[in-house]
Enzyme design. Structure first.
Site, PDB file in Angstrom:
ATOM      1  N   CYS A 107       0.843  -1.198   0.000  1.00 59.52           N
ATOM      2  CA  CYS A 107       0.000   0.000   0.000  1.00 59.52           C
ATOM      3  C   CYS A 107       0.881   1.254   0.000  1.00 59.52           C
ATOM      4  O   CYS A 107       1.582   1.522  -0.975  1.00 59.52           O
ATOM      5  CB  CYS A 107      -0.987  -0.058   1.161  1.00 59.52           C
ATOM      6  SG  CYS A 107      -2.351   1.116   0.978  1.00 59.52           S
ATOM      7  N   HIS A 212      -3.691  -5.049   0.613  1.00 53.14           N
ATOM      8  CA  HIS A 212      -3.138  -5.482   1.907  1.00 53.14           C
ATOM      9  C   HIS A 212      -3.182  -7.007   2.041  1.00 53.14           C
ATOM     10  O   HIS A 212      -4.094  -7.544   2.688  1.00 53.14           O
ATOM     11  CB  HIS A 212      -3.908  -4.820   3.055  1.00 53.14           C
ATOM     12  CG  HIS A 212      -3.537  -3.393   3.293  1.00 53.14           C
ATOM     13  ND1 HIS A 212      -2.504  -3.022   4.125  1.00 53.14           N
ATOM     14  CD2 HIS A 212      -4.038  -2.244   2.775  1.00 53.14           C
ATOM     15  CE1 HIS A 212      -2.388  -1.699   4.132  1.00 53.14           C
ATOM     16  NE2 HIS A 212      -3.309  -1.204   3.314  1.00 53.14           N
ATOM     17  N   GLU A 214      -1.482  -8.851   3.924  1.00 52.58           N
ATOM     18  CA  GLU A 214      -1.328  -9.303   5.325  1.00 52.58           C
ATOM     19  C   GLU A 214      -2.677  -9.483   6.003  1.00 52.58           C
ATOM     20  O   GLU A 214      -2.773 -10.197   7.006  1.00 52.58           O
ATOM     21  CB  GLU A 214      -0.429  -8.326   6.104  1.00 52.58           C
ATOM     22  CG  GLU A 214      -1.091  -7.055   6.633  1.00 52.58           C
ATOM     23  CD  GLU A 214      -1.325  -5.998   5.560  1.00 52.58           C
ATOM     24  OE1 GLU A 214      -1.012  -6.243   4.382  1.00 52.58           O
ATOM     25  OE2 GLU A 214      -1.850  -4.917   5.926  1.00 52.58           O
TER      26      GLU A 214
END
Ligand code: MN
Length: 241
Positions: A107, A212, A214
């Protein structure tokens, strides 16, 4: 051997806080790396020490970059900036690319990677891009849920990592890469033409994604491949030494 992956931290100078979303650490752990947190630092000697300790670098997501670093005055939509975080991450990213240390940007981290190497970003895609209907890139949905599609260039490293040419990703950004840094290519786009991924061409592992992963890998294991690719590239560099 679990290589040290240096993860940059957020900086809320308002609240006197340095912070990191736990999911970055968990993803690096799950991928076989040892997470090492790198705080925002003002002293270049200390930034360079942290750079040396880390076998690979992960630039995390967060708020906006000071547009002075890509030669612009701030637009009203540009958000909160931390000069110390900018300094730390831009230096780490530039050093990683110039010294061929594996680096992955998420990001804001992808934007930092691009700016550090001479590229620019839109300060606000919703007000600056006028010739197309820009998608909703600031989702109102759970963090792990992919709300828009990205198409991935089949000749890219990203395609080799993810193994698909199209997938749904989450989206939490109002900025995006505008002009690519020299030596970088866009490897993923959303249907409105926004760049959703970049990578350094040729040798060296420098990859960024606008979404994202994660937040997504626990439900969609494919996204862990990105962290595994960083760890693998890092191990490859260690073997070279
Ligand atoms: Mn998006």
């Amino acid at each position: 051997m679990k290589p040290y992956i240096g993860i940059t931290c957020g900086h809320d100078w308002d609240k006197n806080m340095i912070y990191i979303n736990e999911n970055y650490c968990r993803a690096v752990e799950a991928a076989g790396g040892s997470p090492v947190l790198i705080p925002p630092l003002d002293d270049e000697v200390l930034i360079d020490r942290m750079f040396d300790i880390a076998d690979g670098i992960l630039i995390a997501g967060g708020p906006d970059v000071d547009p002075v670093f890509f030669g612009e005055e701030p637009r009203p939509q540009n958000g909160k900036i931390s000069p110390i975080r900018d300094k730390t991450e831009l230096r780490l990213a530039y050093k990683a690319v110039s010294e061929n240390k594996p680096i992955f940007g998420i990001c804001r981290g992808m934007q930092v990677l691009n700016i550090a190497c001479g590229g620019s970003i839109y300060q606000d895609i919703f007000s600056q891009i006028k010739n197309v209907d820009v998608l909703k890139h600031t989702q109102n949905a759970p963090d792990w849920y992919g709300t828009h599609t990205v198409k991935i260039n089949k000749n890219s490293r990203l395609f080799k990592i993810l193994g698909v040419h199209e997938l749904r990703v989450n989206s939490f950004h109002h900025q995006a890469v505008k002009t690519l840094a020299k030596g970088f290519a866009a490897n993923a786009y959303s249907s409105d033409g926004i760049i959703e991924g970049i990578e350094k061409t040729g040798d060296g592992f420098a990859v960024g994604v606008q979404w994202h992963p994660e937040e997504m890998w626990e439900k969609e294991p494919r996204f862990l491949n990105l962290f595994e690719a960083l760890v693998k590239a890092t191990l490859g560099k260690i073997k070279e030494k």
